[in-house]
Design a protein around this motif. Structure first.
Motif, PDB file in Angstrom:
ATOM      1  N   HIS A 166       0.845  -1.192   0.000  1.00 46.19           N
ATOM      2  CA  HIS A 166       0.000   0.000   0.000  1.00 46.19           C
ATOM      3  C   HIS A 166       0.878   1.238   0.000  1.00 46.19           C
ATOM      4  CE1 HIS A 166      -2.378   3.224   2.113  1.00 46.19           C
ATOM      5  NE2 HIS A 166      -3.225   2.872   1.147  1.00 46.19           N
ATOM      6  N   ASP A 167       0.513   2.221  -0.807  1.00 47.04           N
ATOM      7  CA  ASP A 167       1.229   3.491  -0.888  1.00 47.04           C
ATOM      8  C   ASP A 167       0.352   4.567  -0.247  1.00 47.04           C
ATOM      9  OD1 ASP A 167       2.337   5.955  -1.583  1.00 47.04           O
ATOM     10  OD2 ASP A 167       3.116   5.191  -3.475  1.00 47.04           O
ATOM     11  N   ARG A 168       0.789   5.082   0.893  1.00 46.34           N
ATOM     12  CA  ARG A 168      -0.028   6.067   1.609  1.00 46.34           C
ATOM     13  C   ARG A 168      -0.206   7.352   0.816  1.00 46.34           C
ATOM     14  NH1 ARG A 168       2.210   5.719   7.876  1.00 46.34           N
ATOM     15  NH2 ARG A 168       1.569   3.567   8.269  1.00 46.34           N
ATOM     16  N   ASP A 169       0.803   7.705   0.009  1.00 45.05           N
ATOM     17  CA  ASP A 169       0.730   8.971  -0.721  1.00 45.05           C
ATOM     18  C   ASP A 169      -0.309   8.922  -1.834  1.00 45.05           C
ATOM     19  OD1 ASP A 169       2.708  10.047   0.890  1.00 45.05           O
ATOM     20  OD2 ASP A 169       4.329   9.405  -0.452  1.00 45.05           O
ATOM     21  N   THR A 170      -0.381   7.808  -2.539  1.00 42.95           N
ATOM     22  CA  THR A 170      -1.283   7.711  -3.689  1.00 42.95           C
ATOM     23  C   THR A 170      -2.511   6.859  -3.397  1.00 42.95           C
ATOM     24  OG1 THR A 170      -0.200   5.729  -4.565  1.00 42.95           O
ATOM     25  CG2 THR A 170       0.730   7.863  -5.199  1.00 42.95           C
ATOM     26  N   ASP A 171      -2.499   6.149  -2.271  1.00 43.73           N
ATOM     27  CA  ASP A 171      -3.531   5.189  -1.925  1.00 43.73           C
ATOM     28  C   ASP A 171      -3.568   4.019  -2.911  1.00 43.73           C
ATOM     29  OD1 ASP A 171      -5.316   4.424   0.046  1.00 43.73           O
ATOM     30  OD2 ASP A 171      -7.063   5.030  -1.134  1.00 43.73           O
ATOM     31  N   GLY A 172      -2.503   3.870  -3.702  1.00 44.01           N
ATOM     32  CA  GLY A 172      -2.399   2.694  -4.560  1.00 44.01           C
ATOM     33  C   GLY A 172      -2.119   1.457  -3.719  1.00 44.01           C
ATOM     34  N   TYR A 202       1.477  -0.150  -8.898  1.00 44.75           N
ATOM     35  CA  TYR A 202       0.383  -0.586  -8.035  1.00 44.75           C
ATOM     36  C   TYR A 202      -0.966  -0.486  -8.757  1.00 44.75           C
ATOM     37  CZ  TYR A 202       3.420  -0.598  -3.873  1.00 44.75           C
ATOM     38  OH  TYR A 202       4.381  -0.884  -2.946  1.00 44.75           O
ATOM     39  N   PHE A 203      -1.959  -1.107  -8.149  1.00 44.65           N
ATOM     40  CA  PHE A 203      -3.343  -0.958  -8.597  1.00 44.65           C
ATOM     41  C   PHE A 203      -3.837   0.421  -8.124  1.00 44.65           C
ATOM     42  CE2 PHE A 203      -4.927  -5.607  -8.981  1.00 44.65           C
ATOM     43  CZ  PHE A 203      -3.797  -5.937  -9.716  1.00 44.65           C
ATOM     44  N   PRO A 204      -4.799   1.019  -8.760  1.00 46.20           N
ATOM     45  CA  PRO A 204      -5.617   0.457  -9.847  1.00 46.20           C
ATOM     46  C   PRO A 204      -4.997   0.616 -11.228  1.00 46.20           C
ATOM     47  CG  PRO A 204      -6.477   2.579  -9.201  1.00 46.20           C
ATOM     48  CD  PRO A 204      -5.346   2.302  -8.260  1.00 46.20           C
ATOM     49  N   ASP A 205      -3.885   1.392 -11.371  1.00 42.81           N
ATOM     50  CA  ASP A 205      -3.347   1.666 -12.703  1.00 42.81           C
ATOM     51  C   ASP A 205      -2.948   0.387 -13.430  1.00 42.81           C
ATOM     52  OD1 ASP A 205      -3.699   4.287 -12.081  1.00 42.81           O
ATOM     53  OD2 ASP A 205      -1.604   4.674 -11.567  1.00 42.81           O
ATOM     54  N   ALA A 206      -2.412  -0.596 -12.690  1.00 47.39           N
ATOM     55  CA  ALA A 206      -1.888  -1.801 -13.327  1.00 47.39           C
ATOM     56  C   ALA A 206      -2.797  -3.007 -13.146  1.00 47.39           C
ATOM     57  CB  ALA A 206      -0.505  -2.106 -12.757  1.00 47.39           C
ATOM     58  N   GLU A 207      -4.068  -2.762 -12.895  1.00 49.18           N
ATOM     59  CA  GLU A 207      -4.960  -3.852 -12.494  1.00 49.18           C
ATOM     60  C   GLU A 207      -5.123  -4.900 -13.591  1.00 49.18           C
ATOM     61  OE1 GLU A 207      -9.252  -4.399 -10.233  1.00 49.18           O
ATOM     62  OE2 GLU A 207      -8.445  -2.418 -10.691  1.00 49.18           O
ATOM     63  N   HIS A 208      -5.039  -4.502 -14.850  1.00 50.93           N
ATOM     64  CA  HIS A 208      -5.313  -5.438 -15.926  1.00 50.93           C
ATOM     65  C   HIS A 208      -4.060  -5.834 -16.701  1.00 50.93           C
ATOM     66  CE1 HIS A 208      -9.508  -4.795 -15.092  1.00 50.93           C
ATOM     67  NE2 HIS A 208      -9.354  -3.487 -15.230  1.00 50.93           N
ATOM     68  N   SER A 209      -2.900  -5.578 -16.139  1.00 49.85           N
ATOM     69  CA  SER A 209      -1.673  -5.957 -16.836  1.00 49.85           C
ATOM     70  C   SER A 209      -1.488  -7.460 -16.814  1.00 49.85           C
ATOM     71  CB  SER A 209      -0.474  -5.259 -16.197  1.00 49.85           C
ATOM     72  OG  SER A 209      -0.373  -5.608 -14.834  1.00 49.85           O
ATOM     73  N   HIS A 210      -0.913  -8.001 -17.888  1.00 51.04           N
ATOM     74  CA  HIS A 210      -0.663  -9.428 -18.007  1.00 51.04           C
ATOM     75  C   HIS A 210       0.598  -9.794 -17.239  1.00 51.04           C
ATOM     76  CE1 HIS A 210       0.531 -13.253 -19.943  1.00 51.04           C
ATOM     77  NE2 HIS A 210      -0.774 -13.408 -20.149  1.00 51.04           N
ATOM     78  N   ASP A 211       0.577 -10.948 -16.581  1.00 52.47           N
ATOM     79  CA  ASP A 211       1.677 -11.353 -15.716  1.00 52.47           C
ATOM     80  C   ASP A 211       3.030 -11.227 -16.402  1.00 52.47           C
ATOM     81  OD1 ASP A 211      -0.324 -11.949 -13.983  1.00 52.47           O
ATOM     82  OD2 ASP A 211       0.014 -14.123 -13.937  1.00 52.47           O
ATOM     83  N   GLU A 212       3.172 -11.876 -17.557  1.00 52.91           N
ATOM     84  CA  GLU A 212       4.480 -11.948 -18.193  1.00 52.91           C
ATOM     85  C   GLU A 212       4.874 -10.613 -18.816  1.00 52.91           C
ATOM     86  OE1 GLU A 212       5.075 -15.285 -20.696  1.00 52.91           O
ATOM     87  OE2 GLU A 212       4.217 -16.713 -19.276  1.00 52.91           O
ATOM     88  N   ASP A 213       3.923  -9.894 -19.411  1.00 52.47           N
ATOM     89  CA  ASP A 213       4.246  -8.578 -19.967  1.00 52.47           C
ATOM     90  C   ASP A 213       4.727  -7.639 -18.874  1.00 52.47           C
ATOM     91  OD1 ASP A 213       3.457  -9.509 -22.410  1.00 52.47           O
ATOM     92  OD2 ASP A 213       1.459  -8.588 -22.343  1.00 52.47           O
ATOM     93  N   ARG A 214       4.059  -7.683 -17.738  1.00 51.18           N
ATOM     94  CA  ARG A 214       4.433  -6.838 -16.586  1.00 51.18           C
ATOM     95  C   ARG A 214       5.849  -7.174 -16.121  1.00 51.18           C
ATOM     96  NH1 ARG A 214       1.940  -4.252 -11.983  1.00 51.18           N
ATOM     97  NH2 ARG A 214       2.723  -5.016  -9.967  1.00 51.18           N
ATOM     98  N   ALA A 215       6.151  -8.452 -16.013  1.00 46.18           N
ATOM     99  CA  ALA A 215       7.469  -8.865 -15.535  1.00 46.18           C
ATOM    100  C   ALA A 215       8.562  -8.542 -16.548  1.00 46.18           C
ATOM    101  CB  ALA A 215       7.461 -10.358 -15.223  1.00 46.18           C
TER     102      ALA A 215
END
Length: 975
Positions: free
Chosen positions: A29-35, A247-260
């Protein structure tokens, strides 16, 4: 290739089919962005990173240690490593962790995962998520896969220790007594369902479901446990970087391998060095790797070292004993290249006694690296590190730092929020050698492939300290070179022996170098590395081995072979003579000797004697003809002193135009003993241990100057050493007090006894010490147990020996206090591995005192204060760095800050006395400058400032201090 699975395109995403309850569990959890980041996502990220690390970064030497106890070898080892990284944070699926962020805890409560509010959960700190994860992993293995509970601990401890400190038995019992930390009473079943669901998914994704049954009876070695823990820590730190893994929500739908894949490209770690074994003759290899002087020939010890490395059944330990100036360092690097290719090592560490010797070695390693080939079709960059607390002040290293800097906010120094600096011009250093941004900091720096550092960096491997597994991971993948192995006392040798035992268990190749190694110490090194594998008869043979130079090899199976090597033909006969410890006598003798000119080195055992002697000799020979060298200069001046010594007194091809043509005297402390290739016509030395005296003699007629030394003054063409610093009229001789405080009576009296035959002229060669022939016999006699010296000396020597034995026993006992145990039997978990340790192992004066038997002393940054209240840099600094005004209401510009940081100075022994130390700190803290403590003040934050007046004087804790760039710091008790 998929970083988790081996080539399975149809594998579903980690989260596919997970229940809503399992999806609700959070990890970051990121307190600054609430991500935020759900636990399943961090698990997938960590496993992916571990796969990349295994495939593209981890040395084969490390992989083999992990694989040797697994049924399917390397394949099983990869699965195990990735699975452990994937599961490492399962303890976050617990109420003790999840209650910390109320909004995320509410989301979990909404799907039935109840937990107390944070403020009401008073005992939650008794269940940190690493410990909870260990407990869950063990329980899951028992219930789901039929493991016996004792066998689960060797795997669970890796999860439990991923924050740097493996739990203790007491920690485990506390958690058992507080089950509500792991599952909330009243909804235990749902918590268990979610925990098991996540662990089941990890097993499926990592393809270990079938293997777990086969691993039930595996007994992981403690080295394998330590390496897996270190690998999990690295994977976790990378996967926890929000710039690389948003972090989410920006990356909520990223694919596992593409993200890595995207994150791995963003991290841009230099890939694994894959050494190729040099195939040419030793002479051809040396010619291609090192810049050798014209006409030079390969020394026999260099040639034989390479041949021995090639003939060993497997890389192990090699001890090279050879005279000063024989090219042992080049031999060690050539051997390291062979060892690395054969063992699968991915880098090299060269450990030296001091920062100064490390600085001298660093450019030599860089030059070697530029000539070392790589098996990769397109060799990329190689990560390098200068590992000591003042590395940032080294110009060679600073250039590589600039080349390796990138503007990635989250790429921090040690896996947490951090000190980071802006990117800079990347053209400052060769692109193939970089100090990579992520691989810096006191915890991660040693993960660089190629490291030059102080011996402390190696000894920390044996110290109970946080994140010790990272240091083991770093060193287990390298070839280790230990230079100047004679330079350490009983306390440090205790740590070194413990470290060697672990290096042996990792099958890490080690090369040990010394010109003056006692035979008993040679045996201890071999025994520490080989452990129970070596036979007592072989160890006796090692201790009794004659010949010099000598190469001793220890193979992993315990076979030991000491082998004498032919001398190079470089020989020097040194006339030894005692000299009364009187400055007037010294002055008269030097006046005689220097009648026709010449360069003299006078080595004193204490800085106070250096300064006293220099002041007297200047009165006789003039200020311009006497200079000093010791450790009590600020760093900039110390480096300039070393450079000046090399420029004027170095090898003929480098110093010919600068060497004084008249007469010159350098008065130095023990800094002149090691790693400076300097050459004098005459040596005067205080009495010191015989191995150190021989090192000093190595600076006498070190190079040939003309036929039969014809380019030296006629009176000084015979090498002569005058030994002083003792009252020679007493029986036995009485060393001066300062020498006794440093070296103790036993070593000094044994040295005097061995020297007596030469000083009195009663030996078989009169006053002559023959080098190299006499080096080993003198050292072995001085450090052996036999009787040496006249009969009238024996009572005093026996008392000194008894006192020394007691002192060493106390050192050994003290060293054990924070020392890790030797590697235990396979299957024994690293439970409580660093219990009652020191916390973090810091490369500071206090930190180094953990592995050295020394008192803590103060380091200060020295500036000048003018009468108008303005602070400036010290006057007289080279390259227009002196006398620059310093702002005290703002952070100095980086160049100014670096100059001030370069004026670091370690205060002398007087300030290590506890009451003086405390008073000095109190007085120094009055110079506190708030602006300099800013997070933007990279160079100055946290430092103590010593302010000198316009005459470069001050008073501190009852002592008067004076500093000059000529003589350094002078300290006298205030009247």
């Amino acid at each position: 290739m998929s970083p988790v699975l081996h080539d399975d395109e149809s594998r579903p995403a980690f989260a596919d089919g997970l229940s809503i309850e399992a999806r609700s569990v959070w990890a970051k959890h990121d307190r600054d962005t609430d991500g935020w980041l759900p636990l399943w996502r961090h698990m997938a990220d960590s496993g992916m990173v571990a796969g990349f690390l295994w495939d593209r970064w981890l040395p084969l030497q490390v992989k083999r240690t992990i694989a040797e106890c697994l049924p399917a070898g390397l394949d099983d080892a990869r699965r195990l490593a990735v699975w452990l990284a994937t599961t490492h944070d399962i303890g976050k699926a617990s109420p003790a962790f999840a209650c910390q962020v109320e909004s995320l805890a509410d989301a979990m409560r909404a799907v039935g995962l109840d937990m107390p509010p944070l403020k009401q959960f008073v005992d939650r700190k008794l269940g940190p998520h690493g410990l909870a994860g260990q407990a869950l992993m063990q329980e899951w293995l028992v219930e789901r896969h039929g493991w016996s509970r004792p066998n689960t601990l060797q795997v669970g401890i890796i999860v439990g220790g991923h924050h740097g400190v493996p739990p203790t038995a007491s920690d485990v019992k506390t958690l058992v007594d507080h089950p509500d930390l792991v599952r909330t009473p009243g909804c235990e079943d749902l918590w268990r369902k979610v925990q098991w669901e996540l662990l089941d998914r990890c097993a499926d994704v990592c393809e270990v479901g079938d293997e777990l049954a086969g691993w039930r009876n595996v007994r992981l070695s403690q080295p394998a446990q330590a390496l897996l823990t270190g690998l999990v820590i690295v994977a976790d730190w990378i996967a926890s970087n929000p710039d690389l893994f948003p972090y989410f929500p920006d990356a909520e739908h990223s694919h596992d391998e593409d993200r890595a894949e995207s994150a791995w490209r963003g991290l841009d770690l230099p890939e694994l060095w894959q050494p190729s074994e040099p195939t040419g003759s030793p002479a051809e290899v040396f010619a291609s790797r090192f810049s050798l002087p014209a006409g030079s020939r390969l020394r026999p010890v260099q040639e034989r070292a390479m041949q021995s490395a090639r003939s060993m059944s497997a890389p192990g330990l090699m001890v090279i004993e050879a005279p000063m100036g024989e090219g042992k360092t080049e031999a060690a690097l050539a051997v390291a290249e062979i060892f690395a290719a054969r063992s699968g090592a991915g880098g090299c560490l060269v450990a030296l006694p001091t920062m100064a010797t490390g600085n001298a070695m660093f450019p030599r390693m860089l030059d070697w690296l530029k000539c070392v080939p790589d098996l990769r079709p397109q060799p990329g960059r190689r990560s390098v590190l200068l590992a000591h607390s003042k590395a940032a002040l080294n110009d060679d290293y600073a250039a590589l730092v600039r080349a390796g800097s990138r503007d990635v906010r989250g790429v921090d120094t040690d896996g947490g929020s951090g000190e980071w600096r802006p990117a800079a011009d990347q053209s400052a250093a060769p692109a193939e050698l970089v100090a990579h941004q992520w691989l810096r900091g006191r915890k991660k720096g040693m993960l660089s492939s190629f490291v030059v550092g102080t011996i402390d960096q190696l000894l920390f491997m044996g110290l109970k300290s946080r994140h010790l597994a990272l240091r083991h991971l770093a060193l287990a993948g390298k070839v280790v070179v230990i230079d100047e192995a004679h330079a350490y006392d009983t306390y440090m040798n205790s740590y070194l022996d413990r470290v060697l035992s672990w290096l042996g268990s990792y099958r890490v190749p080690v090369v040990v170098l010394s010109a003056t190694l006692p035979a008993a110490r040679r045996r201890e090194l071999a025994e520490a590395y080989a452990g129970d594998a070596c036979a007592e008869t072989d160890l006796v043979a090692v201790a009794q081995a004659l010949g010099y130079p000598l190469i001793t090899t220890v193979e992993p199976d315990g076979r030991i072979a000491p082998e004498p090597v032919a001398a190079s033909g470089r020989a020097i006969h040194v006339h030894m003579e005692r000299l009364r410890d009187d400055l007037t006598v010294l002055g008269e003798r030097l006046t005689q000797e220097l009648a026709g000119g010449g360069c003299v080195l006078v080595v004193r055992n204490t800085v106070d004697r250096v300064l006293e002697t220099a002041a007297f000799l200047r009165g006789l020979f003039g200020n311009e003809n006497v200079s000093v060298a010791h450790a009590r200069f600020v760093d900039i001046d110390r480096a300039d002193k070393d450079s000046d010594l090399l420029r004027r007194f170095g090898p003929p091809e480098k110093s010919r135009q600068h060497r004084p043509t008249g007469r010159h005297i350098v008065v130095a402390s023990s800094v002149a003993e090691q790693s400076l290739d300097i050459d004098f016509d005459l040596l005067v030395s205080d009495l010191c241990p015989v191995d150190l005296l021989l090192q000093r003699i190595g600076r006498l007629h070190r190079h040939v100057r003309g036929n039969d030394q014809s380019h030296r003054p006629e009176k000084l063409r015979t090498a002569r050493c005058l030994v002083t610093g003792a009252d020679w009229d007493t029986l036995p001789p009485k060393p001066v007090r300062g020498s006794t405080l440093i070296y103790r009576d036993h070593a000094l009296l044994r040295s005097a006894a061995v020297l007596e035959l030469f000083l009195s002229g009663t030996g078989p060669h009169g006053h002559t010490v023959r080098l190299p022939e006499d080096i080993s016999p003198m050292v072995q006699d001085a450090y052996g147990n036999g009787t040496v010296g006249p009969s009238q000396w024996q009572d005093a020597m026996a008392k000194a020996a008894a006192a020394q034995e007691l002192h060493e026993a106390r050192q050994e006992e003290a060293a054990q206090y924070f020392q890790i145990r030797e590697a235990g039997r396979a299957g024994r978990p690293l439970l409580g591995w660093v219990d009652a340790g020191v916390g973090d192992a810091d490369d500071t004066r206090r930190g180094r005192a953990q592995v050295r038997d020394t008192r803590e002393t103060l380091e200060v940054l020295v500036v000048q204060g003018r009468a108008d209240g303005v602070w400036t840099t010290l006057p007289g600094l080279s390259e227009k760095r002196g006398g620059l005004e310093l702002p005290t209401d703002a952070v100095p510009q980086p160049r100014l800050g670096r100059i001030v940081a370069g004026c670091g100075l370690r205060l002398p022994y007087q300030f290590s006395i506890p009451q003086v130390l405390d008073r000095a700190i109190e007085e120094l803290e009055r110079n506190y400058v708030p602006a300099w403590q800013s997070k933007d003040s990279y160079w100055l934050a946290g430092e103590l400032i010593l302010v000198l007046d316009e005459n470069c004087r001050t008073r501190l804790a009852g002592y008067d201090l004076r500093y000059t760039s000529t003589d350094g710091l002078e300290v006298t008790r205030a009247e």
